[in-house]
Scaffold this motif. Structure first.
Motif, mmCIF file in Angstrom:
data_model
loop_
_atom_site.group_PDB
_atom_site.id
_atom_site.type_symbol
_atom_site.label_atom_id
_atom_site.label_comp_id
_atom_site.label_asym_id
_atom_site.label_seq_id
_atom_site.Cartn_x
_atom_site.Cartn_y
_atom_site.Cartn_z
ATOM 1 N N VAL A 146 5.406 10.192 0.809
ATOM 2 C CA VAL A 146 4.639 10.831 -0.258
ATOM 3 C C VAL A 146 5.596 11.149 -1.396
ATOM 4 O O VAL A 146 6.689 11.685 -1.191
ATOM 5 N N GLY A 185 -1.576 12.462 -3.927
ATOM 6 C CA GLY A 185 -1.905 11.068 -3.628
ATOM 7 C C GLY A 185 -1.650 10.124 -4.781
ATOM 8 O O GLY A 185 -2.567 9.429 -5.258
ATOM 9 N N ASN A 426 -4.826 10.081 -8.861
ATOM 10 C CA ASN A 426 -4.554 10.935 -7.696
ATOM 11 C C ASN A 426 -5.622 12.012 -7.516
ATOM 12 O O ASN A 426 -5.363 13.051 -6.904
ATOM 13 N N GLN A 555 -5.514 8.055 6.552
ATOM 14 C CA GLN A 555 -5.923 8.582 5.261
ATOM 15 C C GLN A 555 -7.391 9.019 5.338
ATOM 16 O O GLN A 555 -8.274 8.180 5.526
ATOM 17 N N ASN A 559 -5.184 7.173 -0.580
ATOM 18 C CA ASN A 559 -3.832 7.547 -1.024
ATOM 19 C C ASN A 559 -3.419 8.951 -0.564
ATOM 20 O O ASN A 559 -2.428 9.486 -1.064
ATOM 21 N N TYR A 560 -4.138 9.514 0.369
ATOM 22 C CA TYR A 560 -3.796 10.850 0.874
ATOM 23 C C TYR A 560 -3.564 10.800 2.387
ATOM 24 O O TYR A 560 -4.434 11.157 3.177
#
Length: 577
Positions: A146, A185, A426, A555, A559-560
Motif C-alpha cells: 500500500v 487505495g 482512490n 479486496q 484497490n483496497y
C-alpha cells in the motif's frame, strides 16, 4: 316273599329255553355274502329349547335355602407404626452463574491494534435505570504493497435512561461517534512509490451525534412512538441532519382492529462540492407515510393485509410525488412447528443518507448525490420450521424491483487538475439505476444446548440493470457460518466464516488520448476468524482472537486490500457497582 320267588323262577326257565334254541340254530349253514346298504346321510336339527335357570320341581315339597350368616371375630391390636412423610427426590443442582450488570474488555494485537469496550448499567430505583457503552477499535496500518497511510480509528459512545411504569415505559438515549479512515487505495500502476501522489495526506474524519427516545403504552389504542434526531459530518465541510418520528396504534373499526403506523422523515444536508465541479452540493427531502394493516387468523393460517402510502417532497428540486406499495404477508402451519409456509409482497420508500453510505463504504468521497430509493415491490416465498428441538431451518426465494437503487462505483481519476486527495481514483461515488434482483437462500440453526450453537447461511443473487452496464459491487454469492462452544465451566471457543462472491467495478481501459472505461471483476474471498478464552473466575476472563486466518490479501473494494492475519489477546472483567 314267596310270590316274588315264584316270579323269578319263571324268568330263569324262559331264558334257559331261549339259549338252547339259539345254539341249535347256530349249527345251520348260512351264506357269507356281503351286503352293502348305501343310504345318503341326511342330518336333522332337533328342536331347540331353553333350559330354565330355575327348573320346576315335581317334588311334593320344595326345600328352601337356608340363610347363612358370617361373623368376623376381630379385636383391636396396638400398633406403633408411623408412616414417613413423602418428599421429592433431591437432584444435583448446578450453581447458577452470577450475572453482572457491567463489563470492560481490552485487547491488543498485531498492526498495533487496540480493541476496547465498556458497558455500564445501574439501577437507580425499581422503575429507573441508567446505562451506557463505549467502544473503540483502531490500528496503525501496515498493509502490504500500500502506498499511502492505512491506519484507522473508530469510536462510539452512547448513554441512555429508561423508566418502566405500570401503564407505560419510556427511554431516552444520546450518543456520539468519531471515525478516521484513509483513502489509501491509490490505483497501481498509474501511481507508484516514486510518484509525488505517494506522499498525499488522505485522512478522512467522520463525526456524528444523535438524540432520541421511544415510549410504549399498555392497554391503550396507542402502542408505541419513537423520535430521533441525527447529525453527521466530516472534515471536508460536509453536514447532514435527519429527523424521524413514527407512531403505531390499533384502531377499532366495527368488530375489527386495524394496526396503523404513521411515519415522518426529514433529511437535509450539503457537501462543499461535486466531484468534478467546485460548487456547493445540497440535498433535502421529507416524506410522510401511512401504513394500515389488518391481521386475519384462522386455525393455522395467518394473513396480514395492508398497504403503505407515502408522500415525498424534494425540497431542493421543489418536486413532490405520491407512492402506493403493497403490504401483504401470509403464513400457514402445514405441520405444526415442523413445516411452515410463508410468503408476501411488500414495498417502501428507502431514505438514503450520507451517514448510511459512509457506514457501509468508508471510502466514499464527500461529493455524493443523495436521493431516496423507490422499492416498488419485494415478493418472497419460503419454508421454515424445525427438524428437531435443536435444529431449525429457513429457505426463501425473493424478487426485488427497485427504482433509483444506489450502487457504489469507483471514481474516475482526475489526470488534469486534481484539487482534492480523493480525486486520484482512490474513492467511490454513488450512482442510481433501476435494478431487478432475484435471490434464493437459506439458513440452518443448530442449538444443541446452552453449550453449543451453530448457524449457517447462504444466498445467491442475479441482477438486471437498466442504464449501468453492471450492478456495481453487488456480490453474486454470500455466505456465513457462526459457531460458539462452551467447552466446560472455564474454557470457551468460537469461530466465524464469511464468504463473498465476485463483484464488478469500473476501471480505465485507456487513458490517452481518449479515456474509456470498462468493468473489472473482483475475486471472491472468504474471511475465517476464531477465538478461544478461559474464565479465571466469575468476574475475570482472558481470550485470544485470530482474524483472516487464511491470510488472504483480498479486496473488499477495488484497490483496497485488507490486513492479513491478525492476532489479538486481551481480558474481560465483569462487575457490579
Amino acid at each position: 316273599m314267596r310270590k316274588h320267588i315264584h316270579k323269578i323262577s319263571i324268568i330263569l326257565i324262559t331264558l334257559s329255553v331261549s339259549l338252547s334254541w339259539a345254539q341249535e340254530r347256530g349249527n345251520d349253514t348260512i351264506k357269507t355274502d356281503v351286503i352293502q346298504v348305501v343310504k345318503p346321510y341326511t342330518p336333522t336339527i332337533s328342536d331347540a329349547f331353553k333350559v330354565k335357570e330355575t327348573p320346576q320341581l315335581d317334588d311334593d315339597e320344595t326345600t328352601t335355602k337356608k340363610e347363612i350368616q358370617y361373623h368376623i371375630f376381630s379385636f383391636p391390636v396396638a400398633s406403633t407404626f408411623t408412616p414417613a412423610k413423602g418428599k421429592a427426590a433431591v437432584l444435583d443442582k448446578e450453581k447458577p452463574a452470577k450475572l453482572y450488570d457491567n463489563y470492560a474488555s481490552l485487547a491488543l494485537g498485531s498492526y498495533s491494534s487496540i480493541l476496547g469496550e465498556v458497558y455500564l448499567n445501574h439501577e437507580l430505583s425499581k422503575t429507573d435505570q441508567i446505562g451506557g457503552y463505549f467502544t473503540h477499535h483502531s490500528t496503525q496500518g501496515g498493509i502490504d504493497d500500500v502506498l499511502l497511510d492505512d491506519y484507522f480509528y473508530d469510536s462510539h459512545l452512547q448513554i441512555d435512561f429508561s423508566r418502566k411504569e405500570r401503564d407505560l415505559s419510556w427511554n431516552v438515549e444520546g450518543g456520539f461517534k468519531h471515525q478516521v479512515f484513509n483513502w489509501y487505495g491509490l490505483p497501481q500502476p498509474y501511481y507508484n512509490e516514486s510518484s509525488p501522489e505517494a506522499q498525499l495526506g488522505v485522512s478522512h474524519t467522520f463525526y456524528g451525534g444523535h438524540l432520541g427516545g421511544d415510549i410504549s403504552f399498555e392497554d391503550t389504542y396507542f402502542k408505541t412512538a419513537q423520535v430521533m434526531f441525527r447529525h453527521f459530518g466530516d472534515s471536508y465541510g460536509s453536514s447532514e441532519n435527519r429527523f424521524s418520528a413514527a407512531m403505531s396504534a390499533d384502531i377499532p373499526i366495527a368488530d375489527i382492529e386495524i394496526s396503523t403506523k404513521v411515519m415522518f422523515d426529514f433529511l437535509g444536508g450539503s457537501f462543499d462540492r461535486y466531484y468534478e465541479v467546485d460548487a456547493e452540493n445540497t440535498y433535502g427531502n421529507f416524506n410522510i407515510g401511512l401504513a394500515p394493516s389488518y391481521r386475519y387468523t384462522q386455525d393455522d393460517l395467518t394473513l396480514d393485509l395492508g398497504v403503505s402510502l407515502y408522500y415525498l417532497n424534494d425540497t431542493e428540486a421543489s418536486d413532490s410525488k405520491f407512492y402506493i406499495y403493497p403490504n401483504i404477508a401470509a403464513s400457514y402451519r402445514i405441520v405444526d412447528e415442523v413445516l411452515i409456509a410463508y410468503g408476501g409482497i411488500k414495498g417502501g420508500l428507502i431514505q438514503n443518507t450520507y451517514e448510511n453510505f459512509a457506514e457501509e463504504n468508508k471510502f466514499v468521497s464527500p461529493t455524493l448525490l443523495i436521493a431516496p430509493t423507490d422499492q416498488q415491490y419485494h415478493g418472497y416465498v419460503g419454508l421454515k420450521g424445525k427438524v428437531s428441538n435443536s435444529v431449525s431451518y429457513d429457505i426463501q426465494g425473493a424478487y426485488y424491483a427497485e427504482s433509483n437503487k444506489a450502487l457504489y462505483r469507483h471514481n474516475e481519476i482526475d489526470f488534469v487538475n486534481p484539487d482534492e486527495t480523493y480525486q486520484f481514483g482512490n474513492s467511490f461515488s454513488v450512482v442510481y439505476d433501476d435494478v431487478s434482483t432475484f435471490n434464493i437462500g437459506g439458513e440452518l440453526s443448530v442449538d444443541v444446548n446452552r453449550n453449543f450453537k451453530l448457524g449457517v447461511k447462504a444466498d445467491f443473487f442475479a441482477y438486471s440493470t437498466d442504464n449501468e452496464s453492471e450492478a456495481w459491487n453487488l456480490p453474486s454469492v454470500t455466505g456465513s457460518l457462526f459457531m460458539d462452544y462452551q467447552i466446560d465451566t472455564h474454557w470457551f471457543a468460537g469461530a466465524s466464516l464469511f464468504y463473498v462472491g465476485e463483484r464488478k467495478d469500473q476501471v480505465y481501459v485507456t487513458t490517452t488520448p481518449v479515456v474509456s472505461y470498462g468493468a473489472t471483476t473482483l475475486d471472491a474471498y472468504f474471511d475465517a476468524n476464531a477465538h478461544v478464552g478461559y474464565h479465571i473466575n466469575d468476574k475475570l476472563s482472558v481470550f485470544a482472537k485470530a482474524n483472516n486466518i487464511a491470510n488472504q490479501n483480498y479486496q473488499r473494494w477495488l484497490n483496497y486490500p485488507v490486513q492479513s492475519i491478525q492476532i489479538l489477546a486481551g481480558a474481560t472483567y465483569k462487575f457490579d457497582f
